[in-house]
Design an enzyme around this catalytic site. Structure first.
Site, PDB file in Angstrom:
ATOM      1  N   LYS A 268      10.075  40.578  -2.900  1.00  0.00           N
ATOM      2  CA  LYS A 268       8.925  41.124  -3.625  1.00  0.00           C
ATOM      3  C   LYS A 268       9.363  41.465  -5.051  1.00  0.00           C
ATOM      4  O   LYS A 268      10.218  42.320  -5.255  1.00  0.00           O
ATOM      5  CB  LYS A 268       8.407  42.385  -2.925  1.00  0.00           C
ATOM      6  CG  LYS A 268       7.703  42.072  -1.621  1.00  0.00           C
ATOM      7  CD  LYS A 268       6.937  43.250  -1.095  1.00  0.00           C
ATOM      8  CE  LYS A 268       6.251  42.908   0.207  1.00  0.00           C
ATOM      9  NZ  LYS A 268       5.117  41.980   0.049  1.00  0.00           N
ATOM     10  N   ARG A 344       2.919  38.744  10.414  1.00  0.00           N
ATOM     11  CA  ARG A 344       2.250  37.880  11.395  1.00  0.00           C
ATOM     12  C   ARG A 344       3.249  37.267  12.356  1.00  0.00           C
ATOM     13  O   ARG A 344       2.895  36.918  13.491  1.00  0.00           O
ATOM     14  CB  ARG A 344       1.435  36.812  10.648  1.00  0.00           C
ATOM     15  CG  ARG A 344       2.257  35.907   9.790  1.00  0.00           C
ATOM     16  CD  ARG A 344       1.408  35.115   8.803  1.00  0.00           C
ATOM     17  NE  ARG A 344       0.959  35.909   7.666  1.00  0.00           N
ATOM     18  CZ  ARG A 344       0.202  35.435   6.673  1.00  0.00           C
ATOM     19  NH1 ARG A 344      -0.186  34.166   6.677  1.00  0.00           N
ATOM     20  NH2 ARG A 344      -0.154  36.210   5.673  1.00  0.00           N
TER      21      ARG A 344
END
Ligand code: BES
Ligand code: MN
Ligand code: ZN
Length: 489
Positions: A268, A344
């Site tokens: 990130k 996920r």
């Protein structure tokens, strides 16, 4: 905080601090009841202060030698636009205005416009939760500002037993806020598992924690791939609430439990706010908060499974490479084209595991996508479901809880964005519709015969500023919706 009911109304009440809500319409008429308490001087004082009862406006008066000795007036705005959330906000504003003082607090609000039980619970929760402060990490903490006793003045026809769930629900929300607020060096996957075991022990839930080897044995290749770049072991948490007597419905709630999400090799950077990614276990916080509340409320007829695949998404020599192909526990092969779409992957194996329990319904909560924050902002979570009935039930539960929730589409054609040249599916689709492809990815791991809903709480888990009944920081989003949904089955 003890909550009592005082149906007699303002004239018969005594206490130290009085909070009164007022509408803009007919303000003077509403003051007629109050004025005698202040020897007729109130109307004049309010005119001096230009108080018109606009929604959100608060004025507070210290009354020397008075009983009460503090009066807080809260503007409720336009009566036609007033709703249960307005009631919550008014209670929060009033509570913050009297916080820190000891003595009995009375609150007078337009109860008559609402279902009595809903109004009492909304105000009880709002009062307590708006005063929450996280002082665990301060050396010289300021004083906690809980109220001793709250009287609901003028509230008639309430069965006091219905107030009993306020405390367990607030405990659940407070736990969730503490978990989300805790820094990632303290709240590790191991710490999360230990807290889960403690909840289970305190209130008699069944508990089990699967270690890495256990997860390997059942082929949880997607979940383990995420955890493999961290020095900390993954912990797969499974608590179960079993009611006394017959079980009529079985539910599973699943929470994303990334105690830190660096993004992995798709690190990130830039605006991605890597330092905020301690909150990436907000789904698991809601699930454990609900577990705590449910284990105290102990509803009949329903068995509830609480599931968290906890781990960290970090970078080391063993971390996933962008491009790796892994196999989930249902056999599906996944090309990890972006290591930052890790939630996920952990949920894929958690959902397969949950389906194996053969529940009637599964709900997962996850800080899953930045795209959901772009779509809905920080007051509304996204809801995806394969069942209209489950979606409606959750929406109703969220409305009653005062938590924002909005159903989003699951357009099948968007699944094309997840096509992989080599594997069955890839974990990341195009930027457009990113929260929808994320939901479609999860759907691949759920039996079509089971009712399932996914709630993306990426925006709602955290609030930059104090807002309504939420403090700045962790909101504890999801606990109240989940508990309402579970106990109203
Ligand atoms: N935990 C993040 C989602 C997130 C982002 C939550 C911002 C709160 C605020 C998640 O793991 C993530 O990184 N998602 C990516 C997915 C993308 C790579 C497809 C995202 O949303 O950018
Ligand atoms: Mn991520
Ligand atoms: Zn994440």
């Amino acid at each position: 905080m003890q909550i009592s009911i005082n149906p007699a109304g303002l004239q018969g009440w005594t206490g130290a601090m009085l909070i009164v809500g007022l509408f803009e319409q007919n303000l003077e008429k509403q003051l007629i009841d109050l004025d005698p308490l202040f020897e007729g001087s109130l109307t004049k004082c309010l005119q001096q202060q230009n108080f018109t009862a606009k929604a959100g406006k608060v004025v507070s008066f210290q009354l020397l030698n008075g009983n009460p000795d503090q009066l807080v007036l809260v503007g409720l705005g336009n009566q036609q636009e007033f709703n249960l959330n307005g009631l919550r906000k008014a209670a929060a504003l009033g509570a913050r205005a009297v916080a820190g003082r000891s003595g009995v607090v009375g609150i007078h609000l337009p109860w008559g416009l609402f279902n009595t039980e809903e109004a009492a619970i909304a105000v009880g929760e709002a009062t307590r939760l708006s005063l929450f402060k996280d002082l665990r990490f301060k050396n010289n903490p300021e004083k906690l500002e809980n109220l001793d006793r709250l009287d609901l003045i003028g509230l008639e026809n309430l069965n006091e037993a219905s107030l009993q769930k306020i405390d367990p629900i607030c405990q659940g929300v407070e736990l969730a806020r503490q978990l989300v607020g805790a820094p990632p060096n303290e709240l590790t996957p191991k710490a999360l598992a230990e807290i889960a075991l403690l909840i289970a022990k305190e209130n008699d839930l069944k508990a089990k924690v699967l270690e890495r080897e256990d997860c390997q044995e059942i082929g949880m290749g997607a979940y383990l791939a995420v955890s493999q770049g961290s020095d900390l072991d993954p912990k797969f948490i499974h608590l179960t609430y079993v009611p006394q007597g017959e079980v009529k419905r079985r539910l599973a709630i699943v929470g994303k439990g990334l105690t830190f999400d660096s993004g992995g090799y798709n690190l990130k950077v830039g605006a991605a706010q890597i330092d905020m990614m301690k909150f990436d276990m907000g789904g698991s916080a809601a699930v454990l908060g609900a577990a705590k509340a449910i284990s105290e409320i102990r509803p009949n007829d329903i068995e509830v499974h609480f599931i968290v695949a906890a781990c960290e998404n970090m970078v080391n020599g063993s971390a996933v490479h962008p491009g790796d192909i892994v196999k989930a526990s249902n056999g599906t092969t996944i090309e990890i084209n972006n290591t930052d779409a890790e939630g996920r992957l952990t949920l894929a194996d958690a959902l397969v595991y949950s389906c194996g329990l053969k529940p009637d319904a599964i709900v997962d909560l996850a800080t899953l996508t930045g795209a959901c924050v772009i779509a809905l902002g920080d007051e509304i979570a996204g809801l995806w479901s394969n069942s209209d009935q489950l979606a409606n039930d959750l929406k109703k539960a969220a409305d009653a809880a005062g938590e924002g929730l909005w159903r989003m589409p699951m357009r099948n054609s968007y699944k094309d964005g997840l096509k992989s040249m080599l594997a069955d599916i890839k974990n990341t689709g195009p930027r457009q519709g990113g929260s929808i492809t994320a939901a479609l990815f999860l759907k691949e791991f759920v039996d079509a015969s089971i009712q399932w809903a996914h709630i993306d709480i990426a925006g709602t888990v955290w609030s930059e500023k104090e807002r309504g009944i939420d403090p700045a920081g962790a909101t504890g989003y999801g606990v109240r919706t989940l508990v309402n949904w579970i106990i109203n089955q």
